[in-house]
Design an enzyme around this catalytic site. Structure first.
Site, PDB file in Angstrom:
ATOM      1  CD  GLU A   1      -1.489  44.375  25.765  1.00 15.39           C
ATOM      2  OE1 GLU A   1      -2.645  44.701  26.090  1.00 15.39           O
ATOM      3  OE2 GLU A   1      -0.985  43.280  26.043  1.00 15.39           O
TER       4      GLU A   1
ATOM      5  CE1 TYR B   1     -11.756  30.180  29.246  1.00 15.36           C
ATOM      6  CE2 TYR B   1     -11.285  31.240  27.141  1.00 15.36           C
ATOM      7  CZ  TYR B   1     -11.127  31.167  28.518  1.00 15.36           C
ATOM      8  OH  TYR B   1     -10.346  32.090  29.164  1.00 15.36           O
TER       9      TYR B   1
ATOM     10  CG  ASN C   1      -8.432  43.500  26.515  1.00 12.88           C
ATOM     11  OD1 ASN C   1      -8.535  43.921  25.362  1.00 12.88           O
ATOM     12  ND2 ASN C   1      -7.266  43.245  27.070  1.00 12.88           N
TER      13      ASN C   1
ATOM     14  CE1 TYR D   1      -5.022  41.684  21.555  1.00 11.00           C
ATOM     15  CE2 TYR D   1      -7.189  41.985  22.550  1.00 11.00           C
ATOM     16  CZ  TYR D   1      -5.848  41.687  22.659  1.00 11.00           C
ATOM     17  OH  TYR D   1      -5.325  41.361  23.891  1.00 11.00           O
TER      18      TYR D   1
END
Ligand SMILES: *[C@@H]1O[C@H](CO)[C@@H](O)[C@H](O)[C@H]1NC(C)=O
Ligand SMILES: *[C@@H]1O[C@H](CO)[C@@H](O)[C@H](O)[C@H]1NC(C)=O
Ligand SMILES: *[C@@H]1O[C@H](CO)[C@@H](O)[C@H](O)[C@H]1NC(C)=O
Ligand SMILES: *[C@@H]1O[C@H](CO)[C@@H](O)[C@H](O)[C@H]1NC(C)=O
Length: 347
Positions: free
Chosen positions: A123, A228, A233, A239
């Site tokens: 994450e 796309y 996030n 990341y």
């Protein structure tokens, strides 16, 4: 000395020199083999046992048998049996369960001096809460970051094509799609989406929009569209998630990326494979560019040229990720302690 004895002497000397040379040559070879064993990534010297303390997000998989052999990694044994703690070379802790108190660290057990503890998270920093309580406990970090001790990206680019004749799909029924499950209005990606949809239609799927896609439907649905939105996030160092590697690349849509810098994507993704949001002054400019590429077959196909020189590999299975520890094990720092894990995560 008689000529015959001196001849014999020289012959012996010659023999001696020859055997010396031979053994030198042999030792060099041996030494090279030793070097390969010590540092060659696929050849760990001995069996390595890896204990996964708890399964990420509570979903477990079978670890019986020699799972790493499936990935051509030998002498690497995984277990989730916590009673193997005292004999494990490496113990891996997934962050989510530690931070929420769903799993406790085995601080009450005697920790073998040569054992390494690994802090693992896939994450971005915003999702890694409660880090300070973990200071001074871990020896290695394991994440998608390139500078993690054990780097386990969501995907990687490999030199060499596996589909030289790849053709961009000629027939699309939609321009842009986006799959989003956890929409949050404060996130950058939400702002870009809201602004972009004023100029071009965007087909949105996922639980946010009450149009969830099953695993089976995901890629075929995205494949209907030319572009796309691979919007992360949060924008964090290195990341780049499955939103790029799986959703866009595997579906064969051109990814419009929002995440780390263009330089990071250039370093990690196939050459010429993406459109970066930050390259445009405004979402109006971005929309105009997408329309231009959609209408110009050559411009569209240029984004797929990398298929003739490169391919991608994705990593989705926790077991394959854990096996990577053994691959990197020989070159990992023997003694390291993360005294301030939080500043490493946020760096
Ligand atoms: C490594 O593990 C294999 C399979 O369990 C076993 O047969 C072998 O004896 C082990 N080797 C060492 C050096 O422990
Ligand atoms: C942080 O830790 C506290 C106390 O253990 C816990 O109540 C809280 O849910 C944790 N926060 C997150 C985001 O995991
Ligand atoms: C192109 O896509 C449309 C809509 O999805 C479909 O009806 C049509 O049969 C497709 N044509 C070809 C040649 O694949
Ligand atoms: C790993 O970290 C622990 C906790 O800080 C430390 O006591 C131990 O010496 C380290 N282990 C190795 C092998 O470096």
């Amino acid at each position: 000395m008689a000529p015959s004895t001196s001849r014999a002497f020289f012959f012996l000397l010659l023999l001696l020199i020859l055997s010396l040379l031979l053994s030198l040559f042999y030792y060099c070879l041996l030494d090279q083999r030793f070097y390969l064993q010590k540092y060659h990534l696929d050849v760990p010297q001995r069996n390595i046992s890896i204990l996964l303390w708890h399964w990420p997000f509570g979903r477990s998989y079978r670890l019986d048998g020699d799972k790493c052999q499936m990935y051509n990694i030998s002498r690497c044994f995984l277990t989730d049996n916590t009673s193997a703690f005292s004999t494990a070379d490496v113990v891996v802790f997934h962050h989510q369960e530690l931070s929420t108190g769903l799993s406790a660290l085995p601080l009450h057990l005697d920790r073998p001096a040569s054992q390494h503890w690994v802090w693992m998270s896939m994450e971005p920093p915003v999702n890694n809460a409660n880090l300070t309580q973990l200071n001074g406990l871990f020896n290695w970090t394991m994440s998608y970051r390139r500078d993690a001790d054990i780097s386990i990206p969501y995907g990687k680019t490999i030199l060499g094509s596996d589909d030289p004749g790849f053709q961009a799909a000629p027939n699309h029924s939609c321009l842009v799609s986006w799959v989003v499950s956890k929409y949050q209005a404060h996130q950058t990606r939400a702002g870009v989406y809201k602004s972009l949809k004023k100029y071009i239609p965007i087909e949105v799927y996922g639980s946010w929009n009450k149009k969830p896609l099953s695993d089976r439907k995901l890629l075929p649905t995205i494949a209907n569209c030319m572009f796309y939105l691979s919007f992360e996030n949060s924008e964090a160092k290195d990341y780049i998630s499955e939103k790029l590697w799986r959703n866009a690349f595997q579906a064969g849509a051109i990814p419009v990326v929002l995440g780390p810098s263009r330089a990071t994507y250039e370093a990690l993704a196939p050459p010429g494979s993406f459109i970066h949001v930050a390259d445009f002054k405004s979402t109006a400019d971005l929309a105009a560019y997408l329309k231009h590429v959609a209408a110009d077959r050559q411009a569209y196909e240029a984004y797929f040229q990398w298929h003739s020189t490169h391919r991608i590999k994705t990593y989705t299975d926790w077991r394959e990720r854990l096996c990577q520890i053994c691959v990197q094990y020989p070159s990992l720092p023997a003694s390291r302690i993360y005294q301030d894990l939080e500043s490493w995560v946020k760096s």
